[in-house]
Design an enzyme around this catalytic site. Structure first.
Site, mmCIF file in Angstrom:
data_model
loop_
_atom_site.group_PDB
_atom_site.id
_atom_site.type_symbol
_atom_site.label_atom_id
_atom_site.label_comp_id
_atom_site.label_asym_id
_atom_site.label_seq_id
_atom_site.Cartn_x
_atom_site.Cartn_y
_atom_site.Cartn_z
ATOM 1 N N GLU A 23 0.836 -1.203 0.000
ATOM 2 C CA GLU A 23 0.000 0.000 0.000
ATOM 3 C C GLU A 23 0.871 1.254 0.000
ATOM 4 O OE1 GLU A 23 -4.001 -0.507 2.341
ATOM 5 O OE2 GLU A 23 -2.342 -1.251 3.586
ATOM 6 N N LYS A 100 -11.706 4.590 1.648
ATOM 7 C CA LYS A 100 -10.602 3.792 1.097
ATOM 8 C C LYS A 100 -11.221 2.683 0.247
ATOM 9 C CE LYS A 100 -6.322 1.561 2.588
ATOM 10 N NZ LYS A 100 -5.501 1.186 3.757
#
Length: 121
Positions: A23, A100
């Site tokens: 990420e 997200k």
């Protein structure tokens, strides 16, 4: 307390936040919504942008935070964004939502979001 609000929704910014190495390496899009609570009477009377929160400038400052230094949790990111909103002394409270939508969840889902509300103390 006034019921006046300014809402900025759907601000999409690429960031490198998350607990996983990939990420932070690859990044992903985050979607930001903010609702500011403040008295809009002065701006309504003067018709002058300096008497309100300039939402274009606010969007730029929020985007800088999202694209800036990575954090592990979107809770931390939401707090940083709330701090930006409350930096303007006219803002009495701010509600910040950090979406997200590409969170690393191995199941089909529409969204993950953290919502916080912070008031001036």
């Amino acid at each position: 307390m006034t019921a006046d609000r300014i809402a900025l929704t759907g601000l999409r910014v690429r960031g490198n936040h998350g607990v996983f190495d990939f990420e932070r390496r690859d990044g992903q899009d985050f979607v930001i919504d903010v609702v500011l609570e403040l008295d809009l009477t002065p701006a309504a009377k003067s018709d002058d942008v300096t008497d309100t929160v300039h939402y274009g400038e606010l969007a730029g400052r929020l985007a800088e935070v999202v694209a800036g230094d990575p954090v592990n949790l979107i809770e931390t990111l939401a707090q940083r964004l709330a701090d930006v909103c409350l930096a303007d002394p006219r803002v009495r409270a701010a509600t910040v939502t950090v979406h997200k939508p590409q969170a690393p969840i191995p199941l089909e889902f529409a969204d993950v979001a953290v919502i916080i509300r912070r008031e001036r103390t």
